[in-house]
Design a protein around this motif. Structure first.
Motif, mmCIF file in Angstrom:
data_model
loop_
_atom_site.group_PDB
_atom_site.id
_atom_site.type_symbol
_atom_site.label_atom_id
_atom_site.label_comp_id
_atom_site.label_asym_id
_atom_site.label_seq_id
_atom_site.Cartn_x
_atom_site.Cartn_y
_atom_site.Cartn_z
ATOM 1 N N HIS A 163 11.087 5.484 -3.428
ATOM 2 C CA HIS A 163 10.091 5.051 -2.444
ATOM 3 C C HIS A 163 9.160 6.210 -2.121
ATOM 4 O O HIS A 163 9.473 7.373 -2.386
ATOM 5 C CB HIS A 163 10.743 4.495 -1.180
ATOM 6 C CG HIS A 163 11.689 5.417 -0.487
ATOM 7 N ND1 HIS A 163 13.011 5.553 -0.876
ATOM 8 C CD2 HIS A 163 11.534 6.239 0.571
ATOM 9 C CE1 HIS A 163 13.615 6.418 -0.083
ATOM 10 N NE2 HIS A 163 12.737 6.854 0.799
ATOM 11 N N ALA A 164 8.020 5.870 -1.544
ATOM 12 C CA ALA A 164 6.946 6.843 -1.333
ATOM 13 C C ALA A 164 7.118 7.616 -0.035
ATOM 14 O O ALA A 164 6.327 7.491 0.909
ATOM 15 C CB ALA A 164 5.589 6.143 -1.362
ATOM 16 N N ASP A 173 3.683 0.590 -2.966
ATOM 17 C CA ASP A 173 3.767 2.027 -2.687
ATOM 18 C C ASP A 173 2.702 2.832 -3.425
ATOM 19 O O ASP A 173 2.602 4.051 -3.214
ATOM 20 C CB ASP A 173 5.150 2.583 -3.056
ATOM 21 C CG ASP A 173 6.127 2.536 -1.885
ATOM 22 O OD1 ASP A 173 5.720 2.100 -0.786
ATOM 23 O OD2 ASP A 173 7.296 2.926 -2.072
ATOM 24 N N VAL A 174 1.901 2.180 -4.253
ATOM 25 C CA VAL A 174 0.886 2.902 -5.035
ATOM 26 C C VAL A 174 -0.122 3.626 -4.149
ATOM 27 O O VAL A 174 -0.449 4.794 -4.409
ATOM 28 C CB VAL A 174 0.183 1.956 -6.031
ATOM 29 C CG1 VAL A 174 -1.041 2.629 -6.647
ATOM 30 C CG2 VAL A 174 1.156 1.540 -7.130
ATOM 31 N N VAL A 193 1.479 0.163 -12.674
ATOM 32 C CA VAL A 193 1.834 -0.465 -11.404
ATOM 33 C C VAL A 193 2.934 -1.491 -11.669
ATOM 34 O O VAL A 193 2.784 -2.381 -12.509
ATOM 35 C CB VAL A 193 0.610 -1.149 -10.766
ATOM 36 C CG1 VAL A 193 1.011 -1.870 -9.483
ATOM 37 C CG2 VAL A 193 -0.489 -0.128 -10.492
ATOM 38 N N LEU A 194 4.038 -1.356 -10.950
ATOM 39 C CA LEU A 194 5.188 -2.238 -11.150
ATOM 40 C C LEU A 194 5.216 -3.348 -10.105
ATOM 41 O O LEU A 194 4.671 -3.203 -9.009
ATOM 42 C CB LEU A 194 6.482 -1.437 -11.053
ATOM 43 C CG LEU A 194 6.656 -0.287 -12.055
ATOM 44 C CD1 LEU A 194 7.903 0.525 -11.701
ATOM 45 C CD2 LEU A 194 6.747 -0.821 -13.477
ATOM 46 N N HIS A 195 5.873 -4.432 -10.476
ATOM 47 C CA HIS A 195 6.096 -5.539 -9.556
ATOM 48 C C HIS A 195 7.580 -5.899 -9.584
ATOM 49 O O HIS A 195 8.304 -5.519 -10.513
ATOM 50 C CB HIS A 195 5.230 -6.741 -9.945
ATOM 51 C CG HIS A 195 3.772 -6.428 -10.020
ATOM 52 N ND1 HIS A 195 3.172 -5.951 -11.175
ATOM 53 C CD2 HIS A 195 2.792 -6.481 -9.081
ATOM 54 C CE1 HIS A 195 1.884 -5.742 -10.951
ATOM 55 N NE2 HIS A 195 1.636 -6.039 -9.683
ATOM 56 N N ASP A 196 8.022 -6.618 -8.572
ATOM 57 C CA ASP A 196 9.430 -6.959 -8.458
ATOM 58 C C ASP A 196 9.947 -7.608 -9.746
ATOM 59 O O ASP A 196 9.362 -8.558 -10.253
ATOM 60 C CB ASP A 196 9.633 -7.916 -7.286
ATOM 61 C CG ASP A 196 11.095 -8.228 -7.029
ATOM 62 O OD1 ASP A 196 11.949 -7.368 -7.310
ATOM 63 O OD2 ASP A 196 11.386 -9.336 -6.529
ATOM 64 N N GLY A 197 11.032 -7.057 -10.271
ATOM 65 C CA GLY A 197 11.643 -7.609 -11.477
ATOM 66 C C GLY A 197 11.122 -7.029 -12.779
ATOM 67 O O GLY A 197 11.663 -7.327 -13.846
ATOM 68 N N GLY A 231 6.951 -0.601 -0.614
ATOM 69 C CA GLY A 231 7.285 -0.741 -2.032
ATOM 70 C C GLY A 231 8.621 -0.130 -2.401
ATOM 71 O O GLY A 231 8.852 0.191 -3.582
ATOM 72 N N CYS A 232 9.491 0.047 -1.430
ATOM 73 C CA CYS A 232 10.796 0.658 -1.690
ATOM 74 C C CYS A 232 11.486 -0.073 -2.842
ATOM 75 O O CYS A 232 11.528 -1.310 -2.885
ATOM 76 C CB CYS A 232 11.646 0.606 -0.433
ATOM 77 S SG CYS A 232 13.205 1.496 -0.558
ATOM 78 N N THR A 233 12.013 0.705 -3.781
ATOM 79 C CA THR A 233 12.523 0.149 -5.031
ATOM 80 C C THR A 233 13.971 0.539 -5.261
ATOM 81 O O THR A 233 14.335 1.717 -5.180
ATOM 82 C CB THR A 233 11.684 0.652 -6.221
ATOM 83 O OG1 THR A 233 10.301 0.363 -5.975
ATOM 84 C CG2 THR A 233 12.113 -0.002 -7.520
ATOM 85 N N THR A 234 14.791 -0.457 -5.551
ATOM 86 C CA THR A 234 16.166 -0.226 -5.983
ATOM 87 C C THR A 234 16.211 -0.422 -7.488
ATOM 88 O O THR A 234 15.784 -1.465 -7.996
ATOM 89 C CB THR A 234 17.138 -1.177 -5.275
ATOM 90 O OG1 THR A 234 17.196 -0.829 -3.880
ATOM 91 C CG2 THR A 234 18.536 -1.104 -5.878
#
Length: 278
Positions: free
Chosen positions: A91-92, A117-118, A136-140, A161-164
């Motif tokens: 995450h940013a 988070d970009v 740029v990423l998206h969910d999944g 945009g926190c990402t696991t």
């Protein structure tokens, strides 16, 4: 504008508070977690290296002052820092991404970040990396290199945009599901009720816990070593026996405890609107 300024002040204050945590910059031994997944971070700020035949993937960068340690850890494991092809973040926030621009300059790696988070990643405000996001990423979405695939799961709230990150690791004839938790924490200063800058923050946390509870997990990891008991588990690993990072029960207990803490704070703020988390 006033609320945005307040948020920036609180974020800066939180960063200063964190800087007082000696584990943030304390060296920690680099080690193999399982399969092609390695730990190359500090005693609390987690950085993960995923080795592939086509180069390495790094998850998180920590602060610029931590990059020499990260570089040294990678080399100690027998890999090359310059072979870093992709940089990801959890995450940013500066303790996880402040050095992404430096990593890009030193390795020519591609930076890939969850869409929400970009703006923070590319921001040149004080404490932000000002790093160009290459994808740029998206969910999944999946990130693939050398036959290895990581999946980006949007788990917002801590940041938008926190990402696991999840991936499968082969170890001892087993396929293990690794989960690297972004963060489900409600930081001091966070406003869950009436947040004009992030109106859906509480609902995003609710979605995050639903996602986390639905993920299959064998290897329990996260953005901070404190999330998953890094130091104690490393000591157990050194002593021999079963891999202590294989901890599905610990993962479930952690998610349940974090959700209960969030809901308690959310209920408190619903009773007292406008009062931030302490």
């Amino acid at each position: 504008m006033i609320q945005r300024t307040l948020i920036l002040i609180l974020a800066f204050a939180a960063a200063l508070l964190g800087q007082g945590n000696p584990d943030w910059h304390r060296p920690f031994p680099a080690f193999k977690i399982a399969g092609n997944l390695y730990y190359v971070g500090t005693a609390d700020l987690a950085v993960y290296l995923v080795n592939t035949p086509q180069g390495n993937i790094l998850i998180n960068s920590d602060f610029e002052q931590d990059v020499p340690l990260i570089r040294s850890s990678i080399e100690q494991l027998g890999f090359k820092y310059k072979d870093t092809k992709i940089v990801l973040i959890s995450h940013a926030h500066g303790d996880h991404d402040a050095a992404t621009g430096l990593l890009k300059r030193e390795t020519d790696a591609k930076l890939m970040v969850m869409d929400a988070d970009v703006p923070e990643e590319e921001s040149t405000a004080p404490g932000r990396p000002g790093a160009h996001v290459d994808r740029v990423l998206h969910d999944g979405d999946t990130v693939e290199l050398g036959g290895v695939k990581l999946t980006a799961r949007l788990t917002p709230g801590h940041t938008k945009g926190c990402t696991t990150w999840t991936m499968q690791v082969q170890e001892g004839g087993r396929t293990l599901n690794a989960v690297i938790v972004g963060s489900p924490n409600v930081n001091p200063g966070y406003i869950l009720v009436g947040n004009k800058n992030y109106p859906q923050i509480a609902q995003d946390y609710v979605k995050t816990f639903a996602v986390l509870k639905g993920l299959p997990c064998d290897l329990f990891l996260g953005a901070h070593g404190a999330y998953f008991g890094l130091k104690a588990k490393y000591d157990k690993m050194k002593a021999g026996g079963a891999n202590p990072f294989i901890d599905p029960d610990g993962y479930k207990a952690y998610v349940a405890e974090r959700e209960a803490t969030f809901r308690k704070e959310w209920e408190r703020q619903q009773r007292n609107p406008g009062t931030p988390a302490q």
